[in-house]
Write a protein that holds these residues in place. Structure first.
Motif, PDB file in Angstrom:
ATOM      1  N   ARG A 197      18.160 -23.219  59.814  1.00  0.00           N
ATOM      2  CA  ARG A 197      19.223 -22.008  57.971  1.00  0.00           C
ATOM      3  C   ARG A 197      18.240 -22.075  57.227  1.00  0.00           C
ATOM      4  NH1 ARG A 197      20.594 -27.900  60.366  1.00  0.00           N
ATOM      5  NH2 ARG A 197      23.503 -27.312  61.093  1.00  0.00           N
ATOM      6  N   THR A 198      19.057 -21.376  56.104  1.00  0.00           N
ATOM      7  CA  THR A 198      18.604 -21.217  55.303  1.00  0.00           C
ATOM      8  C   THR A 198      17.557 -22.392  54.872  1.00  0.00           C
ATOM      9  OG1 THR A 198      20.470 -21.021  54.348  1.00  0.00           O
ATOM     10  CG2 THR A 198      19.598 -18.597  54.639  1.00  0.00           C
ATOM     11  N   ASN A 199      17.861 -22.947  54.119  1.00  0.00           N
ATOM     12  CA  ASN A 199      17.471 -24.584  53.990  1.00  0.00           C
ATOM     13  C   ASN A 199      15.876 -25.321  54.900  1.00  0.00           C
ATOM     14  OD1 ASN A 199      18.438 -25.550  55.894  1.00  0.00           O
ATOM     15  ND2 ASN A 199      19.832 -27.142  53.902  1.00  0.00           N
ATOM     16  N   ASN A 200      16.036 -24.451  55.871  1.00  0.00           N
ATOM     17  CA  ASN A 200      14.355 -24.146  57.353  1.00  0.00           C
ATOM     18  C   ASN A 200      15.301 -25.396  57.451  1.00  0.00           C
ATOM     19  OD1 ASN A 200      12.283 -23.502  58.140  1.00  0.00           O
ATOM     20  ND2 ASN A 200      11.648 -25.054  57.406  1.00  0.00           N
ATOM     21  N   THR A 201      16.443 -26.271  58.002  1.00  0.00           N
ATOM     22  CA  THR A 201      16.426 -26.890  58.622  1.00  0.00           C
ATOM     23  C   THR A 201      17.182 -26.483  59.659  1.00  0.00           C
ATOM     24  OG1 THR A 201      18.479 -27.483  58.372  1.00  0.00           O
ATOM     25  CG2 THR A 201      17.252 -29.153  56.842  1.00  0.00           C
ATOM     26  N   PHE A 202      17.177 -27.300  60.961  1.00  0.00           N
ATOM     27  CA  PHE A 202      18.100 -27.184  62.653  1.00  0.00           C
ATOM     28  C   PHE A 202      19.124 -27.255  62.558  1.00  0.00           C
ATOM     29  CE2 PHE A 202      12.988 -26.766  64.031  1.00  0.00           C
ATOM     30  CZ  PHE A 202      13.172 -26.381  64.250  1.00  0.00           C
ATOM     31  N   VAL A 203      19.463 -26.177  63.151  1.00  0.00           N
ATOM     32  CA  VAL A 203      21.092 -26.413  63.377  1.00  0.00           C
ATOM     33  C   VAL A 203      21.084 -25.955  65.028  1.00  0.00           C
ATOM     34  CG1 VAL A 203      21.457 -23.577  63.096  1.00  0.00           C
ATOM     35  CG2 VAL A 203      23.295 -25.040  63.559  1.00  0.00           C
ATOM     36  N   TYR A 204      21.128 -27.226  65.651  1.00  0.00           N
ATOM     37  CA  TYR A 204      21.023 -26.789  67.793  1.00  0.00           C
ATOM     38  C   TYR A 204      22.425 -26.514  67.614  1.00  0.00           C
ATOM     39  CZ  TYR A 204      16.740 -28.538  66.794  1.00  0.00           C
ATOM     40  OH  TYR A 204      15.028 -29.507  66.679  1.00  0.00           O
ATOM     41  N   ALA A 205      22.034 -25.546  68.879  1.00  0.00           N
ATOM     42  CA  ALA A 205      23.577 -25.166  70.015  1.00  0.00           C
ATOM     43  C   ALA A 205      24.071 -25.794  70.662  1.00  0.00           C
ATOM     44  CB  ALA A 205      23.333 -23.442  71.001  1.00  0.00           C
ATOM     45  N   PRO A 206      24.614 -26.550  71.026  1.00  0.00           N
ATOM     46  CA  PRO A 206      25.771 -27.089  71.550  1.00  0.00           C
ATOM     47  C   PRO A 206      25.100 -26.558  73.823  1.00  0.00           C
ATOM     48  CG  PRO A 206      27.499 -27.111  69.963  1.00  0.00           C
ATOM     49  CD  PRO A 206      26.170 -26.113  70.171  1.00  0.00           C
ATOM     50  N   GLN A 207      24.985 -27.735  74.579  1.00  0.00           N
ATOM     51  CA  GLN A 207      24.763 -26.968  75.180  1.00  0.00           C
ATOM     52  C   GLN A 207      25.750 -27.444  76.609  1.00  0.00           C
ATOM     53  OE1 GLN A 207      21.916 -29.399  78.471  1.00  0.00           O
ATOM     54  NE2 GLN A 207      20.989 -29.408  75.802  1.00  0.00           N
ATOM     55  N   ILE A 208      26.031 -27.020  77.985  1.00  0.00           N
ATOM     56  CA  ILE A 208      26.942 -27.004  79.649  1.00  0.00           C
ATOM     57  C   ILE A 208      26.015 -26.535  79.887  1.00  0.00           C
ATOM     58  CG2 ILE A 208      28.927 -26.208  80.402  1.00  0.00           C
ATOM     59  CD1 ILE A 208      30.824 -24.989  77.775  1.00  0.00           C
ATOM     60  N   GLN A 209      25.837 -27.758  80.873  1.00  0.00           N
ATOM     61  CA  GLN A 209      24.505 -27.398  82.369  1.00  0.00           C
ATOM     62  C   GLN A 209      25.843 -26.745  83.121  1.00  0.00           C
ATOM     63  OE1 GLN A 209      23.684 -31.530  84.014  1.00  0.00           O
ATOM     64  NE2 GLN A 209      22.597 -32.151  82.181  1.00  0.00           N
TER      65      GLN A 209
END
Length: 180
Positions: free
Chosen positions: A110-122
């Protein structure tokens, strides 16, 4: 040549090109099969040469164990937020003793340098084994945009092994998809 059809064909080509898949990590991009002979730009592993053992090419990565878990990761330049879907494919193989669990994560910042993670599907995640390479395939879909000026990160992790467990990685590919 029929010049009256040219504008329509050009418009169609431009439209299709705008929605084309983007290879983020793949053949000739960011050392997917460790063929450079080094682990870089990946972190926390070792590149090993053995064409008889490798899944693709002559080289592969060996994860460096760390008290029952190991991981190999890479930061890479952020790609456009216009296509939030990614497909990750990689080959893994267990050593002896093995790691019973494998995972992966894809994150943007994000712009504040924290991470945003994408949910995953196996899509395909067979248990790794020491007898041969298995192909893992995952779909990631971001629900939130990321800052395109900040690096993204891909990690592949092994868990619940012994302190001397071994894991191998090869032929990593990450593609940003126009449509999942």
């Amino acid at each position: 040549m029929n010049y009256r059809l040219l504008p329509a064909a050009l418009l169609l080509a431009m439209t299709l090109g705008a929605a084309a898949d983007v290879v983020v990590i793949g053949p000739d991009v960011l050392n997917v099969s460790f063929e450079s002979g080094t682990i870089s730009p990946w972190g926390d592993g070792t590149a090993v040469s053995n064409s008889a053992f490798a899944a693709a090419g002559d080289w592969y990565a060996q994860a460096n164990p760390d008290t029952g878990r190991a991981g190999i990761w890479q930061f890479f330049p952020a790609v456009s937020t216009a296509m939030p879907n990614f497909v990750l494919t990689f080959q893994i193989r267990d050593g002896v003793p093995p790691y019973p669990e494998v995972g992966c994560a894809l994150g943007g910042r994000r712009t504040n340098n924290t991470f945003v993670y994408a949910p995953q599907i196996q899509l395909s995640a067979p248990p790794p084994n020491a007898e041969g390479w298995t192909t893992h395939r995952y779909l990631f879909t971001f629900a939130e945009t990321w800052d395109e000026s900040r690096a993204m990160q891909l990690t592949i992790d092994w868990d619940n092994g012994a302190t001397n467990s071994v894991a191998y990685l090869d032929d990593v590919r990450l593609v940003e998809m126009a449509d999942p």
